[in-house]
Write a protein that holds these residues in place. Structure first.
Motif, PDB file in Angstrom:
ATOM      1  N   VAL A   3       0.812  -1.212   0.000  1.00 52.24           N
ATOM      2  CA  VAL A   3       0.000   0.000   0.000  1.00 52.24           C
ATOM      3  C   VAL A   3       0.848   1.267   0.000  1.00 52.24           C
ATOM      4  CG1 VAL A   3      -1.730   1.338   1.251  1.00 52.24           C
ATOM      5  CG2 VAL A   3      -2.038  -1.110   0.944  1.00 52.24           C
ATOM      6  N   PRO A   4       1.857   1.405   0.864  1.00 53.86           N
ATOM      7  CA  PRO A   4       2.656   2.640   0.794  1.00 53.86           C
ATOM      8  C   PRO A   4       3.291   2.856  -0.585  1.00 53.86           C
ATOM      9  CG  PRO A   4       3.073   1.532   2.868  1.00 53.86           C
ATOM     10  CD  PRO A   4       2.258   0.580   2.026  1.00 53.86           C
ATOM     11  N   ALA A   5       3.771   1.792  -1.206  1.00 51.35           N
ATOM     12  CA  ALA A   5       4.376   1.932  -2.532  1.00 51.35           C
ATOM     13  C   ALA A   5       3.341   2.371  -3.559  1.00 51.35           C
ATOM     14  CB  ALA A   5       5.024   0.610  -2.949  1.00 51.35           C
ATOM     15  N   ILE A   6       2.159   1.783  -3.509  1.00 50.17           N
ATOM     16  CA  ILE A   6       1.101   2.146  -4.451  1.00 50.17           C
ATOM     17  C   ILE A   6       0.664   3.592  -4.237  1.00 50.17           C
ATOM     18  CG2 ILE A   6      -1.316   1.706  -5.076  1.00 50.17           C
ATOM     19  CD1 ILE A   6      -0.690  -1.306  -4.397  1.00 50.17           C
ATOM     20  N   GLU A  32       5.375   7.846   7.337  1.00 52.22           N
ATOM     21  CA  GLU A  32       5.221   7.259   8.670  1.00 52.22           C
ATOM     22  C   GLU A  32       3.801   6.727   8.865  1.00 52.22           C
ATOM     23  OE1 GLU A  32       5.830   8.624  13.313  1.00 52.22           O
ATOM     24  OE2 GLU A  32       5.253  10.136  11.838  1.00 52.22           O
ATOM     25  N   TRP A  33       2.799   7.542   8.544  1.00 49.72           N
ATOM     26  CA  TRP A  33       1.406   7.127   8.653  1.00 49.72           C
ATOM     27  C   TRP A  33       1.137   5.890   7.802  1.00 49.72           C
ATOM     28  CZ3 TRP A  33      -3.165   8.327  11.049  1.00 49.72           C
ATOM     29  CH2 TRP A  33      -3.236   9.499  11.792  1.00 49.72           C
ATOM     30  N   MET A  34       1.545   5.942   6.520  1.00 47.50           N
ATOM     31  CA  MET A  34       1.283   4.817   5.625  1.00 47.50           C
ATOM     32  C   MET A  34       1.949   3.543   6.128  1.00 47.50           C
ATOM     33  SD  MET A  34       1.392   6.445   1.785  1.00 47.50           S
ATOM     34  CE  MET A  34       2.972   7.268   1.942  1.00 47.50           C
ATOM     35  N   SER A  38      -0.142   0.316   7.327  1.00 45.47           N
ATOM     36  CA  SER A  38       0.093  -0.896   6.564  1.00 45.47           C
ATOM     37  C   SER A  38       0.631  -2.035   7.424  1.00 45.47           C
ATOM     38  CB  SER A  38       1.067  -0.598   5.419  1.00 45.47           C
ATOM     39  OG  SER A  38       1.370  -1.777   4.717  1.00 45.47           O
ATOM     40  N   SER A  39       1.603  -1.735   8.273  1.00 41.73           N
ATOM     41  CA  SER A  39       2.248  -2.810   9.029  1.00 41.73           C
ATOM     42  C   SER A  39       1.482  -3.214  10.284  1.00 41.73           C
ATOM     43  CB  SER A  39       3.681  -2.414   9.394  1.00 41.73           C
ATOM     44  OG  SER A  39       3.685  -1.290  10.254  1.00 41.73           O
ATOM     45  N   ASN A  40       0.921  -2.286  10.991  1.00 40.98           N
ATOM     46  CA  ASN A  40       0.246  -2.603  12.245  1.00 40.98           C
ATOM     47  C   ASN A  40      -1.226  -2.964  12.073  1.00 40.98           C
ATOM     48  OD1 ASN A  40       2.204  -2.150  14.523  1.00 40.98           O
ATOM     49  ND2 ASN A  40       2.458  -0.265  13.361  1.00 40.98           N
ATOM     50  N   LEU A  41      -1.952  -2.139  11.367  1.00 40.17           N
ATOM     51  CA  LEU A  41      -3.387  -2.359  11.253  1.00 40.17           C
ATOM     52  C   LEU A  41      -3.733  -3.304  10.111  1.00 40.17           C
ATOM     53  CD1 LEU A  41      -6.255  -1.723  12.182  1.00 40.17           C
ATOM     54  CD2 LEU A  41      -6.184   0.340  10.764  1.00 40.17           C
ATOM     55  N   ALA A 101      -6.888   9.209   2.361  1.00 43.58           N
ATOM     56  CA  ALA A 101      -7.599   8.202   1.570  1.00 43.58           C
ATOM     57  C   ALA A 101      -7.435   6.814   2.199  1.00 43.58           C
ATOM     58  CB  ALA A 101      -7.081   8.208   0.138  1.00 43.58           C
ATOM     59  N   TYR A 102      -6.237   6.496   2.657  1.00 43.59           N
ATOM     60  CA  TYR A 102      -5.995   5.204   3.306  1.00 43.59           C
ATOM     61  C   TYR A 102      -6.777   5.113   4.617  1.00 43.59           C
ATOM     62  CZ  TYR A 102      -3.013   1.104   4.458  1.00 43.59           C
ATOM     63  OH  TYR A 102      -2.520  -0.149   4.750  1.00 43.59           O
ATOM     64  N   LEU A 103      -6.831   6.203   5.361  1.00 44.26           N
ATOM     65  CA  LEU A 103      -7.606   6.223   6.597  1.00 44.26           C
ATOM     66  C   LEU A 103      -9.090   6.003   6.331  1.00 44.26           C
ATOM     67  CD1 LEU A 103      -5.813   9.106   8.497  1.00 44.26           C
ATOM     68  CD2 LEU A 103      -6.041   6.739   9.293  1.00 44.26           C
TER      69      LEU A 103
END
Length: 153
Positions: A3-6, A32-34, A38-41, A101-103
């Motif tokens: 997701v962060p890369a996209i 940092e947010w992304m 991505s990794s935790n949630l 948008a990710y949120l």
């Protein structure tokens, strides 16, 4: 992890949309947010709920993995509710970014997929999501996907 890369790719290939801030420190906050989302949630907590078989081959252990996933989701959503303090218009002070948008996706998963009472639990995040959903590009994407954020969808 993709997701962060996209999101970075989408932001960089559409510079007129201003989906990433030009300031390097603000951009780092977006990364940092992304990364955290991505990794935790996304990759850990929701994966434990929806893909418990990735964490154990023991059929009897699947429910324990799912229970732990729900605990992780709860902890992440509590953190996100605290981060969305009253008066904050977007995830980062510089303005709307791909993070918002990710949120919105993460909010939707909480509300629709695991039936959290997001309005009560995360009122400031709810307001942020409503602002994101008002954007014409977001409305088009939600319509294409057959999704709705507000109401009793």
């Amino acid at each position: 992890t993709e997701v962060p890369a996209i999101l970075m790719y989408l932001a960089r290939t559409s510079p007129t949309a201003q989906l990433l801030p030009s300031d390097p420190a603000a951009e780092a906050r977006c990364v940092e947010w992304m990364s955290w989302l991505s990794s935790n949630l996304h990759s850990m907590a929701f994966a434990q709920l929806w893909r418990a078989h990735r964490f154990t081959t023991d059929e009897d252990g699947l429910s324990a993995v799912k229970d732990r996933g729900r605990e992780h989701v709860d902890a992440c959503y509590t953190s996100l509710a605290q981060l969305h303090t009253a008066g904050r218009e977007w995830a980062i002070p510089e303005g709307y970014t791909v993070v918002d948008a990710y949120l919105l996706v993460c909010y939707y998963w909480g509300r629709r997929r695991i039936r959290l009472d997001m309005e009560t639990r995360c009122p400031n995040w709810t307001r942020l999501t409503e602002r994101v959903a008002e954007r014409s590009a977001v409305q088009r994407a939600l319509n294409i996907e057959g999704c709705a954020i507000s109401g009793t969808d």
